[in-house]
Design a protein around this motif. Sequence first.
Motif, PDB file in Angstrom:
ATOM      1  N   VAL A 476      41.120  18.978  21.214  1.00 24.18           N
ATOM      2  CA  VAL A 476      40.083  19.596  20.126  1.00 24.18           C
ATOM      3  C   VAL A 476      39.646  21.073  20.934  1.00 24.18           C
ATOM      4  O   VAL A 476      39.372  22.105  20.113  1.00 24.18           O
ATOM      5  N   ILE A 477      39.796  21.222  22.318  1.00 26.92           N
ATOM      6  CA  ILE A 477      39.343  22.634  22.885  1.00 26.92           C
ATOM      7  C   ILE A 477      40.523  23.537  22.369  1.00 26.92           C
ATOM      8  O   ILE A 477      40.084  24.743  22.135  1.00 26.92           O
ATOM      9  N   THR A 478      41.697  23.134  22.337  1.00 28.67           N
ATOM     10  CA  THR A 478      42.631  24.153  22.161  1.00 28.67           C
ATOM     11  C   THR A 478      42.692  24.198  20.366  1.00 28.67           C
ATOM     12  O   THR A 478      43.130  25.329  19.909  1.00 28.67           O
ATOM     13  N   TYR A 479      42.941  23.042  19.828  1.00 27.70           N
ATOM     14  CA  TYR A 479      43.272  23.187  18.261  1.00 27.70           C
ATOM     15  C   TYR A 479      42.187  22.867  17.353  1.00 27.70           C
ATOM     16  O   TYR A 479      42.280  23.023  16.004  1.00 27.70           O
ATOM     17  N   GLY A 480      40.917  22.570  17.827  1.00 27.02           N
ATOM     18  CA  GLY A 480      39.965  22.424  16.870  1.00 27.02           C
ATOM     19  C   GLY A 480      39.522  23.660  16.060  1.00 27.02           C
ATOM     20  O   GLY A 480      39.569  24.615  16.579  1.00 27.02           O
ATOM     21  N   THR A 481      39.036  23.315  14.554  1.00 34.28           N
ATOM     22  CA  THR A 481      38.530  24.410  13.979  1.00 34.28           C
ATOM     23  C   THR A 481      36.957  24.764  14.682  1.00 34.28           C
ATOM     24  O   THR A 481      36.242  23.965  15.073  1.00 34.28           O
ATOM     25  N   TYR A 482      36.626  25.983  14.179  1.00 29.12           N
ATOM     26  CA  TYR A 482      35.448  26.758  14.672  1.00 29.12           C
ATOM     27  C   TYR A 482      34.619  26.757  13.556  1.00 29.12           C
ATOM     28  O   TYR A 482      34.646  26.974  12.633  1.00 29.12           O
ATOM     29  N   GLU A 483      33.054  26.352  14.001  1.00 31.13           N
ATOM     30  CA  GLU A 483      32.110  26.370  12.957  1.00 31.13           C
ATOM     31  C   GLU A 483      30.637  27.218  13.769  1.00 31.13           C
ATOM     32  O   GLU A 483      30.544  26.654  14.653  1.00 31.13           O
ATOM     33  N   LEU A 484      30.297  28.348  13.513  1.00 29.40           N
ATOM     34  CA  LEU A 484      29.142  28.821  13.974  1.00 29.40           C
ATOM     35  C   LEU A 484      27.669  27.983  13.396  1.00 29.40           C
ATOM     36  O   LEU A 484      27.626  27.548  12.352  1.00 29.40           O
ATOM     37  N   LEU A 485      26.923  27.736  14.275  1.00 26.40           N
ATOM     38  CA  LEU A 485      25.684  27.044  14.025  1.00 26.40           C
ATOM     39  C   LEU A 485      24.478  28.032  14.502  1.00 26.40           C
ATOM     40  O   LEU A 485      24.772  28.932  15.130  1.00 26.40           O
ATOM     41  N   SER A 486      23.484  27.637  13.764  1.00 26.19           N
ATOM     42  CA  SER A 486      22.089  28.380  14.042  1.00 26.19           C
ATOM     43  C   SER A 486      22.350  29.912  14.014  1.00 26.19           C
ATOM     44  O   SER A 486      22.060  30.734  15.175  1.00 26.19           O
ATOM     45  N   GLU A 487      22.892  30.729  12.946  1.00 28.28           N
ATOM     46  CA  GLU A 487      23.449  31.949  12.874  1.00 28.28           C
ATOM     47  C   GLU A 487      22.431  32.980  13.434  1.00 28.28           C
ATOM     48  O   GLU A 487      22.630  33.814  13.989  1.00 28.28           O
ATOM     49  N   LEU A 490      17.957  34.043  18.002  1.00 22.55           N
ATOM     50  CA  LEU A 490      17.999  35.210  18.791  1.00 22.55           C
ATOM     51  C   LEU A 490      18.335  34.797  20.206  1.00 22.55           C
ATOM     52  O   LEU A 490      18.767  35.960  21.036  1.00 22.55           O
ATOM     53  N   GLN A 491      18.450  33.768  20.603  1.00 23.41           N
ATOM     54  CA  GLN A 491      18.865  33.563  22.033  1.00 23.41           C
ATOM     55  C   GLN A 491      20.033  32.689  22.367  1.00 23.41           C
ATOM     56  O   GLN A 491      20.760  32.660  23.383  1.00 23.41           O
ATOM     57  N   ILE A 492      20.295  31.707  21.388  1.00 33.35           N
ATOM     58  CA  ILE A 492      21.265  30.644  21.664  1.00 33.35           C
ATOM     59  C   ILE A 492      22.478  31.027  20.711  1.00 33.35           C
ATOM     60  O   ILE A 492      22.453  31.251  19.672  1.00 33.35           O
ATOM     61  N   TYR A 493      23.579  31.016  21.188  1.00 36.92           N
ATOM     62  CA  TYR A 493      25.126  31.188  20.709  1.00 36.92           C
ATOM     63  C   TYR A 493      25.508  29.685  20.689  1.00 36.92           C
ATOM     64  O   TYR A 493      26.051  29.063  21.642  1.00 36.92           O
ATOM     65  N   ALA A 494      25.315  28.910  19.305  1.00 35.69           N
ATOM     66  CA  ALA A 494      25.837  27.412  19.352  1.00 35.69           C
ATOM     67  C   ALA A 494      26.954  27.307  18.256  1.00 35.69           C
ATOM     68  O   ALA A 494      26.945  28.231  17.298  1.00 35.69           O
TER      69      ALA A 494
END
Length: 559
Positions: A476-487, A490-494
């Motif tokens: 999953v680290i190499t091939y999983g798809t990405y989705e941004l959370l809590s766009e 202002l402090q957290i990139y999830a």
Amino acid sequence: MEKAWWKESVVYQIYPRSFKDSNGDGIGDLQGIISKLDYLKNLGVDVVWLSPVYKSPNDDNGYDISDYRDIMDEFGTMTDWDELLAGLHERGMKLMMDLVVNHSSDEHAWFIESRKSKNNEYRDYYIWRPGKNGKEPNNWVSFFSGSAWQYDEATDEYYLHLFSKKQPDLNWENKTVRHEVYEMMTWWLDRGIDGFRMDVINMISKVEGLPDGQQQEEGGYAWGGDYFLNGPRVHKYLQEMNRDVLSKYDIMTVGECPGTSVEDAQRYANSEGTELNMIFTFEHMDLDAGPGGKWDMRPWQLQELKEVMSKWQYDLEGKGWNSLYLNNHDQPRMVSRFGNDGEYRGKSAKMLGTFLHMLKGTPYIYQGEEIGMTNVQFDITEYNDLEILNMYEERVTEGGGDHAKVMEAIHAKCRDNARTPMQWDASENAGFTTGIPWLRVNPNYQEINVEQALADPDSVFYHYQKLIKLRKQHDVITYGTYELLSEKHLQIYAYTRILVDEMLLVLNNFSAETADFRLPQNIQYKSAELLISNEHTEDELAQSVSLTPYESRVYLLKQ
């Protein structure tokens, strides 16, 4: 999902001049690298990318090549190089060489011939033009300041150099030049190398007629990038290179491509494999550049970092492949730029590593990053890099600009930040050399060094080692798809990564304040395992998570 070894690899970039000196002349060399191969094996990297080691007068630290089939005297011999390649392969690692073919050195045999006369058979190997109205053929500015043209009295013409005047641009319109390059590439591949990192490869095709740049700068020069970045025949040339050379070997290719959009990358790094495996984009490297460019600094914003990184993650999904980096030999140290190199140096270095290695793409580690090396603040006389010295002379010595303001920009952004010698231990010169180092060692080497990192089970080094091990254990680290959370946070990139019934939840606090994160309602799971964190934290995942300054966590959720 097309699997490939280069997608699953972690690359370690070595800047040879600064890595390890074996003979006491103050300059890193091939035998120095050979002496540290077990260190790289211990870290767990798969591929070593070697910045240029070819024969060179060294005007631009080896990016001005005078012989593509020999080794720079300061670095050693071809015998040393053979030993290095064998040593890597014996340890299960691969070697990626730098390919610098937008330009050569003005001391290359081709250029020596080319400048002799207008009728010389090598004349057309380079881009020569007569002057215009007593001036240069056009108004392009060099990346290293001043005109991109150099007058040559012998034939009363100018040659193009997008970089130093000792780096004349090769003429890729000339089919013979292209085939000379392909033959040289084949020669190296037949010796057993495993790929190429291609220097400014998207500059090889120039617009016909070489028109003037539009945005005039001081001194009458203008940015000509519209006419040489991603030029009209660049894809034709790369497809030809792929057909004639690359497709015949199981190798890794990455193109350095400044000024590229995602749409450009979809062509360069297309999933059909007709050009390159991936490219280096620079959009995230420009987040702290103001309207005046690199030296016109502004604070970078987390929101912009999210936008840029997410765009590249989303838009290359299924269409191309990302290369993941936050620093290299041309960029400042990432912990000083995107983290906190004071109170939270180690913790923020780990957070940045986690953030990067959990994204989709191939991660690149630049030497010293894995121990949290930082930027330096030298006096102008202690720097070596041509780009800085030319810029300082133009803006301060000749232009009368503010010394303090220019130095502030140099301290933050200069390339020598990354080029100070590797910090191996607390002995004199950080164990890099027994002589006088070619560039001053960062004064903090007694606190930040490999020996100290290896002795501390909680060091940045072991965090990186674990990140690399996790990549080998979880597809999953190499091939999983990405989705941004809590766009809007202002402090957290999830973000999440999803592959079949597995999900990675990646949480990164980019601030020096505690920050709260609420798990979105749509994230459902049966079990949650904490894979890695830079904080001794509870294993369980709650609906609401409080992250301490620069904390990062990665959970593996199963549906």
